[in-house]
Design a protein around this motif. Sequence first.
Motif, mmCIF file in Angstrom:
data_model
loop_
_atom_site.group_PDB
_atom_site.id
_atom_site.type_symbol
_atom_site.label_atom_id
_atom_site.label_comp_id
_atom_site.label_asym_id
_atom_site.label_seq_id
_atom_site.Cartn_x
_atom_site.Cartn_y
_atom_site.Cartn_z
ATOM 1 N N GLU A 1 -26.878 -19.012 -7.555
ATOM 2 C CA GLU A 1 -25.742 -19.762 -8.087
ATOM 3 C C GLU A 1 -24.540 -18.858 -8.358
ATOM 4 O O GLU A 1 -23.401 -19.243 -8.100
ATOM 5 N N GLU A 2 -24.793 -17.677 -8.893
ATOM 6 C CA GLU A 2 -23.687 -16.797 -9.262
ATOM 7 C C GLU A 2 -23.072 -16.060 -8.077
ATOM 8 O O GLU A 2 -21.895 -15.738 -8.102
ATOM 9 N N GLY B 1 -23.718 -17.066 -4.631
ATOM 10 C CA GLY B 1 -23.541 -17.921 -3.466
ATOM 11 C C GLY B 1 -24.464 -17.593 -2.317
ATOM 12 O O GLY B 1 -24.318 -18.118 -1.225
ATOM 13 N N ARG C 1 -19.538 -16.142 -3.582
ATOM 14 C CA ARG C 1 -19.139 -17.544 -3.673
ATOM 15 C C ARG C 1 -19.814 -18.142 -4.901
ATOM 16 O O ARG C 1 -20.820 -18.812 -4.800
ATOM 17 N N SER C 2 -19.246 -17.889 -6.065
ATOM 18 C CA SER C 2 -19.861 -18.313 -7.324
ATOM 19 C C SER C 2 -19.679 -19.810 -7.568
ATOM 20 O O SER C 2 -18.699 -20.412 -7.121
ATOM 21 N N ASN C 3 -20.621 -20.360 -8.338
ATOM 22 C CA ASN C 3 -20.453 -21.736 -8.783
ATOM 23 C C ASN C 3 -19.330 -21.778 -9.817
ATOM 24 O O ASN C 3 -18.866 -20.755 -10.308
ATOM 25 N N GLN D 1 -11.050 -25.482 -13.774
ATOM 26 C CA GLN D 1 -12.298 -24.919 -13.267
ATOM 27 C C GLN D 1 -12.113 -23.425 -13.027
ATOM 28 O O GLN D 1 -11.055 -22.983 -12.567
ATOM 29 N N PRO E 1 -14.529 -19.765 -11.747
ATOM 30 C CA PRO E 1 -15.812 -19.289 -11.208
ATOM 31 C C PRO E 1 -16.644 -18.670 -12.330
ATOM 32 O O PRO E 1 -16.102 -18.023 -13.227
ATOM 33 N N GLU E 2 -17.943 -18.906 -12.277
ATOM 34 C CA GLU E 2 -18.826 -18.292 -13.271
ATOM 35 C C GLU E 2 -18.782 -16.773 -13.157
ATOM 36 O O GLU E 2 -18.850 -16.052 -14.142
#
Length: 162
Positions: free
Chosen positions: A61-62, A64, A101-103, A118, A120-121
């Motif tokens: 998730e972090e 990608g 490519r972070s969530n 929004q 990125p994490e």
Amino acid sequence: MPSRSAGIVLYRQRGETIEVLLVHPGGPFWARKDLGAWSIPKGEYAEGEDPQAAARREFEEELGHGLPSGDLLSLGEVVQSGGKRVQGWAQAGDFEVTALRSNLFELEWPPHSGKRMQFPEVDRAAWLDPARAAEKIIPAQKAFLDRLMALLSERGPASPSP
């Protein structure tokens, strides 16, 4: 009850040098913070969830991208200053930091504005030698670096490399 997180220290060997992958948290709170702000890719997990599975999920998730295949080495647990308990594992592998490519997460920003934005994490990732990583990582997580280096030292020069 303090939250629990699980994460992965991805490491690689470049010649005689070991490098570890750290991530910098995204969002406005962390934008101007550097030393002591970086982390291993990690995230919270629920009661009854397998921490190792959570660490793998959070890595993907972090960053990608899924964690490369391989065995995980246990690095134990640390307790961060706010009380969060973090379990860590290490794995040899590689990751191209430009492929990050972070969530995303949503936050009211600026505060009390009613506007939601929004972020990125994770806003960046970097490969760092252990000394530089120790300067940048959240202080409690430095123990993961120390434990990893001790494990690799015990293995000698034939340490795994991707």
